[in-house]
Design a protein around this motif. Sequence first.
Motif, PDB file in Angstrom:
ATOM      1  N   LEU A 158       0.821  -1.209   0.000  1.00 59.80           N
ATOM      2  CA  LEU A 158       0.000   0.000   0.000  1.00 59.80           C
ATOM      3  C   LEU A 158       0.856   1.262   0.000  1.00 59.80           C
ATOM      4  O   LEU A 158       0.598   2.216  -0.757  1.00 59.80           O
ATOM      5  N   SER A 159       1.871   1.273   0.842  1.00 60.47           N
ATOM      6  CA  SER A 159       2.711   2.476   0.932  1.00 60.47           C
ATOM      7  C   SER A 159       3.521   2.684  -0.340  1.00 60.47           C
ATOM      8  O   SER A 159       3.824   3.824  -0.711  1.00 60.47           O
ATOM      9  N   ALA A 160       3.873   1.611  -1.043  1.00 64.37           N
ATOM     10  CA  ALA A 160       4.649   1.724  -2.282  1.00 64.37           C
ATOM     11  C   ALA A 160       3.760   1.818  -3.512  1.00 64.37           C
ATOM     12  O   ALA A 160       4.277   1.876  -4.642  1.00 64.37           O
ATOM     13  N   ASN A 161       2.442   1.809  -3.319  1.00 64.52           N
ATOM     14  CA  ASN A 161       1.472   1.886  -4.417  1.00 64.52           C
ATOM     15  C   ASN A 161       1.689   0.753  -5.436  1.00 64.52           C
ATOM     16  O   ASN A 161       1.668   0.962  -6.648  1.00 64.52           O
ATOM     17  N   ARG A 162       1.914  -0.444  -4.918  1.00 59.48           N
ATOM     18  CA  ARG A 162       2.093  -1.632  -5.761  1.00 59.48           C
ATOM     19  C   ARG A 162       1.008  -2.659  -5.438  1.00 59.48           C
ATOM     20  O   ARG A 162       1.290  -3.839  -5.226  1.00 59.48           O
ATOM     21  N   VAL A 163      -0.211  -2.236  -5.388  1.00 62.18           N
ATOM     22  CA  VAL A 163      -1.341  -3.089  -5.044  1.00 62.18           C
ATOM     23  C   VAL A 163      -1.798  -3.847  -6.287  1.00 62.18           C
ATOM     24  O   VAL A 163      -1.934  -3.262  -7.367  1.00 62.18           O
ATOM     25  N   HIS A 164      -2.037  -5.155  -6.095  1.00 56.88           N
ATOM     26  CA  HIS A 164      -2.503  -6.001  -7.201  1.00 56.88           C
ATOM     27  C   HIS A 164      -3.996  -5.791  -7.408  1.00 56.88           C
ATOM     28  O   HIS A 164      -4.692  -5.246  -6.540  1.00 56.88           O
ATOM     29  N   HIS A 165      -4.501  -6.273  -8.546  1.00 61.58           N
ATOM     30  CA  HIS A 165      -5.926  -6.068  -8.841  1.00 61.58           C
ATOM     31  C   HIS A 165      -6.811  -7.151  -8.240  1.00 61.58           C
ATOM     32  O   HIS A 165      -8.032  -6.990  -8.194  1.00 61.58           O
ATOM     33  N   ALA A 166      -6.235  -8.292  -7.786  1.00 59.59           N
ATOM     34  CA  ALA A 166      -7.043  -9.384  -7.217  1.00 59.59           C
ATOM     35  C   ALA A 166      -6.248 -10.078  -6.126  1.00 59.59           C
ATOM     36  O   ALA A 166      -5.060 -10.392  -6.311  1.00 59.59           O
ATOM     37  N   TYR A 167      -6.925 -10.333  -4.993  1.00 63.09           N
ATOM     38  CA  TYR A 167      -6.303 -10.996  -3.847  1.00 63.09           C
ATOM     39  C   TYR A 167      -7.160 -12.191  -3.428  1.00 63.09           C
ATOM     40  O   TYR A 167      -8.398 -12.186  -3.595  1.00 63.09           O
ATOM     41  N   LEU A 168      -6.475 -13.195  -2.871  1.00 60.85           N
ATOM     42  CA  LEU A 168      -7.156 -14.363  -2.309  1.00 60.85           C
ATOM     43  C   LEU A 168      -6.694 -14.517  -0.864  1.00 60.85           C
ATOM     44  O   LEU A 168      -5.524 -14.798  -0.601  1.00 60.85           O
ATOM     45  N   PHE A 169      -7.617 -14.282   0.085  1.00 59.75           N
ATOM     46  CA  PHE A 169      -7.344 -14.449   1.513  1.00 59.75           C
ATOM     47  C   PHE A 169      -7.950 -15.781   1.952  1.00 59.75           C
ATOM     48  O   PHE A 169      -9.163 -15.992   1.807  1.00 59.75           O
ATOM     49  N   SER A 170      -7.116 -16.691   2.474  1.00 57.72           N
ATOM     50  CA  SER A 170      -7.607 -18.005   2.899  1.00 57.72           C
ATOM     51  C   SER A 170      -7.155 -18.278   4.321  1.00 57.72           C
ATOM     52  O   SER A 170      -6.174 -17.700   4.805  1.00 57.72           O
ATOM     53  N   GLY A 171      -7.857 -19.192   4.980  1.00 53.67           N
ATOM     54  CA  GLY A 171      -7.480 -19.566   6.334  1.00 53.67           C
ATOM     55  C   GLY A 171      -8.686 -20.000   7.143  1.00 53.67           C
ATOM     56  O   GLY A 171      -9.832 -19.956   6.666  1.00 53.67           O
ATOM     57  N   PRO A 172      -8.457 -20.443   8.401  1.00 52.94           N
ATOM     58  CA  PRO A 172      -9.575 -20.894   9.254  1.00 52.94           C
ATOM     59  C   PRO A 172     -10.552 -19.760   9.529  1.00 52.94           C
ATOM     60  O   PRO A 172     -10.236 -18.576   9.368  1.00 52.94           O
ATOM     61  N   PRO A 179     -11.036  -3.581 -15.486  1.00 50.63           N
ATOM     62  CA  PRO A 179     -10.805  -2.150 -15.763  1.00 50.63           C
ATOM     63  C   PRO A 179      -9.951  -1.533 -14.661  1.00 50.63           C
ATOM     64  O   PRO A 179      -9.852  -2.078 -13.561  1.00 50.63           O
ATOM     65  N   PRO A 180      -9.315  -0.398 -14.901  1.00 47.33           N
ATOM     66  CA  PRO A 180      -8.363   0.166 -13.910  1.00 47.33           C
ATOM     67  C   PRO A 180      -8.992   0.480 -12.564  1.00 47.33           C
ATOM     68  O   PRO A 180      -8.283   0.486 -11.535  1.00 47.33           O
ATOM     69  N   HIS A 181     -10.269   0.734 -12.501  1.00 47.44           N
ATOM     70  CA  HIS A 181     -10.898   1.143 -11.251  1.00 47.44           C
ATOM     71  C   HIS A 181     -11.403  -0.048 -10.419  1.00 47.44           C
ATOM     72  O   HIS A 181     -12.019   0.154  -9.374  1.00 47.44           O
ATOM     73  N   LEU A 182     -11.165  -1.283 -10.868  1.00 47.41           N
ATOM     74  CA  LEU A 182     -11.786  -2.455 -10.240  1.00 47.41           C
ATOM     75  C   LEU A 182     -10.756  -3.272  -9.463  1.00 47.41           C
ATOM     76  O   LEU A 182      -9.659  -3.537  -9.957  1.00 47.41           O
ATOM     77  N   LYS A 183     -11.124  -3.676  -8.233  1.00 50.49           N
ATOM     78  CA  LYS A 183     -10.292  -4.553  -7.390  1.00 50.49           C
ATOM     79  C   LYS A 183     -11.166  -5.700  -6.875  1.00 50.49           C
ATOM     80  O   LYS A 183     -12.343  -5.509  -6.537  1.00 50.49           O
ATOM     81  N   PHE A 184     -10.562  -6.917  -6.812  1.00 47.73           N
ATOM     82  CA  PHE A 184     -11.255  -8.102  -6.292  1.00 47.73           C
ATOM     83  C   PHE A 184     -10.506  -8.605  -5.057  1.00 47.73           C
ATOM     84  O   PHE A 184      -9.267  -8.679  -5.045  1.00 47.73           O
ATOM     85  N   ILE A 185     -11.284  -8.997  -4.031  1.00 48.53           N
ATOM     86  CA  ILE A 185     -10.713  -9.663  -2.841  1.00 48.53           C
ATOM     87  C   ILE A 185     -11.596 -10.862  -2.549  1.00 48.53           C
ATOM     88  O   ILE A 185     -12.765 -10.714  -2.183  1.00 48.53           O
ATOM     89  N   PHE A 186     -11.032 -12.055  -2.743  1.00 46.65           N
ATOM     90  CA  PHE A 186     -11.744 -13.298  -2.441  1.00 46.65           C
ATOM     91  C   PHE A 186     -11.323 -13.781  -1.053  1.00 46.65           C
ATOM     92  O   PHE A 186     -10.119 -13.823  -0.741  1.00 46.65           O
ATOM     93  N   ALA A 187     -12.301 -14.172  -0.239  1.00 47.84           N
ATOM     94  CA  ALA A 187     -12.024 -14.716   1.093  1.00 47.84           C
ATOM     95  C   ALA A 187     -12.656 -16.095   1.196  1.00 47.84           C
ATOM     96  O   ALA A 187     -13.835 -16.266   0.843  1.00 47.84           O
ATOM     97  N   THR A 188     -11.873 -17.077   1.660  1.00 40.50           N
ATOM     98  CA  THR A 188     -12.378 -18.460   1.698  1.00 40.50           C
ATOM     99  C   THR A 188     -11.658 -19.265   2.772  1.00 40.50           C
ATOM    100  O   THR A 188     -10.508 -18.975   3.111  1.00 40.50           O
ATOM    101  N   THR A 189     -12.356 -20.252   3.277  1.00 37.37           N
ATOM    102  CA  THR A 189     -11.729 -21.217   4.192  1.00 37.37           C
ATOM    103  C   THR A 189     -11.207 -22.439   3.465  1.00 37.37           C
ATOM    104  O   THR A 189     -10.492 -23.251   4.064  1.00 37.37           O
ATOM    105  N   GLU A 190     -11.547 -22.583   2.182  1.00 41.58           N
ATOM    106  CA  GLU A 190     -11.114 -23.746   1.402  1.00 41.58           C
ATOM    107  C   GLU A 190     -10.566 -23.271   0.062  1.00 41.58           C
ATOM    108  O   GLU A 190     -11.267 -23.313  -0.954  1.00 41.58           O
ATOM    109  N   PRO A 191      -9.318 -22.822   0.044  1.00 40.44           N
ATOM    110  CA  PRO A 191      -8.770 -22.284  -1.220  1.00 40.44           C
ATOM    111  C   PRO A 191      -8.651 -23.320  -2.325  1.00 40.44           C
ATOM    112  O   PRO A 191      -8.635 -22.962  -3.502  1.00 40.44           O
ATOM    113  N   ASP A 192      -8.578 -24.609  -1.968  1.00 42.38           N
ATOM    114  CA  ASP A 192      -8.451 -25.640  -3.001  1.00 42.38           C
ATOM    115  C   ASP A 192      -9.698 -25.749  -3.870  1.00 42.38           C
ATOM    116  O   ASP A 192      -9.632 -26.284  -4.988  1.00 42.38           O
TER     117      ASP A 192
END
Length: 610
Positions: free
Chosen positions: A33-47, A150-163
Amino acid sequence: MDAPLALYRRYRPETFAEVIGQEHVTEPLRHALSANRVHHAYLFSGPRGCGKTTSARILARALNCEQAPVAEPCGECRSCRDLARGGPGSIDVIEIDAASHGGVDDARDLRERAFFAPVNSRYKVYIIDEAHMVSPQGFNALLKLVEEPPPHLKFIFATTEPDKVIGTIRSRTHHYPFRLVPPKVLGDYLMELCEREGVKLEPNALPLVVRAGAGSVRDTLSVLDQLLGGAGSDGVTYDLSVQLLGYTPDALLDEAIDAFAAGDGGTVFGVVDKVIESGQDPRRFAEDLLQRLRDLVIVAAVPDALTTGLLEVPGDRAERLRGQAAGFGPAELTRAADIVNTALVDFRGATAPRLLLEIMCARILVPGADHGALGFSARLDRLERRIGIDGAPAPVVETVEATSSPDPEVLSTSSRTEEAVEPEQHTVVEPVETTPEPEAELTEQPTGDLGIADVRRLWPGVLDAVKNISRYTWVMLSQNAQVVSRDGETLTIALVNAGARDSFVSKGSGDHLRQALGEVLGVSWRIEAIVDPSADPSRDQTPAEAPAPKTSGVKAPEAVHEAMAKKSSPAEREDPDAAAHPDDPVVDTGDDDPEQLLSRELGARVIGDD
């Protein structure tokens, strides 16, 4: 007056600095965030309950902060206020529950609306919770959008079962795995929250709350919220926690552990009866017992575990754990924990849980019924604890001469090591043991140096091993031989007469005995066979000049051996009756075939070694 929000909602983190136990995720995101190198899509997984959705909201808040790029949202701009805890939310940050909106039609609707620019913010952010519930068709409908948004769009997926997220979507995201929060970190956080709430939390109750939450922050706060709601003026006490959470009281666990250490079956089954009669869940009791055994295993293996912080327990309980661990051997504790762990699997769907609990306790009490390595080690631990030492005793052995006056034919043990001895002369010693032999016979493999008393004590096991190697050697040793002495790497065996001695040597019985000693005692001693002078001191101890008679596979008694020895002596060939013993049978010495001799005199049938 409205009731306050649940704890996990009142204390939901608003910045990455407030997220506990996930530094491996929050630090890289702050740098991006501080370096302005944010990706357009993230996958957050875990319990569950570990901060995935919360971190997604913080990331969206930081992305749309007016002071961006920043690692933490400022909390003052409109976007930060809208997305703050208790805020109205932002029209440009859309949260979708894939459990109810995971079909292909929902994905197509999202794809159509995603191309519209955000209303008030810099980015339009889609947070898709429970992403593993999106159907394959829905993921395929989103694939092109996630791959080239598009440049204005970001995705964040959250899941307990990434497989369960299809590979084509996973490969286009930056994956951050969340973890369960460590107990110590979670415990410190709970104490801080209790101070904010102005409620006292007893130190004995804190481990119960942490354990009930199982590493999930949200679940732990829900448990603490329940206890805070039911707490009186004394705050959250140990008794309240035990009753509401259904754990086994420490006093009952102490009673069970002490009974197991003492082998007191009556007390153990009395504890089981208390568990059932008080309405407790047998499976929960087994889980609590396994937890206590785990603590004892660690205390036994690491004596300073309670002082170095490896185990976080109150002071009074620490002393109890030390005392209980001293009542077991390491193998006993490991075996008991293994039995309880196996029983927990059997409790699933059990129709008779009390019976399973009693069987589990019975197996712990009877290590002799376990023929595996753990059962063997547990029996050894129990035996060593009973005799109060760390290993088998090694008796001090003194050697004395068998005759009252010096005899050039009989040498003491010390003289054998200093003077040259003719091959046909042998040492005769009588062991005098200064420590009594244990009453119980042992067949476990001993450790350390073995005295003559140890060899005699373990001799039955050696004979059993010899029997599997050669039945002839077994017959010879079991009926006509005895252990005399051990000198360094030499074990001396005395046989009843010269004929038995010569047969023992010629048949390779010494090699068979050496092999058995290696299997049972783990030693490689040299075997020396002599004639036992105590049988008849007047007999010649020199080896026979003629080759030993052929008696393989025959259980030959002493009289036959003596008759064969008389045939082999040149002096006795001249006068067969010169050295005859009064008890010797009358034997026709004209027969040169020993097999015919045995058949005629004893009615024996000669068989092979096999």
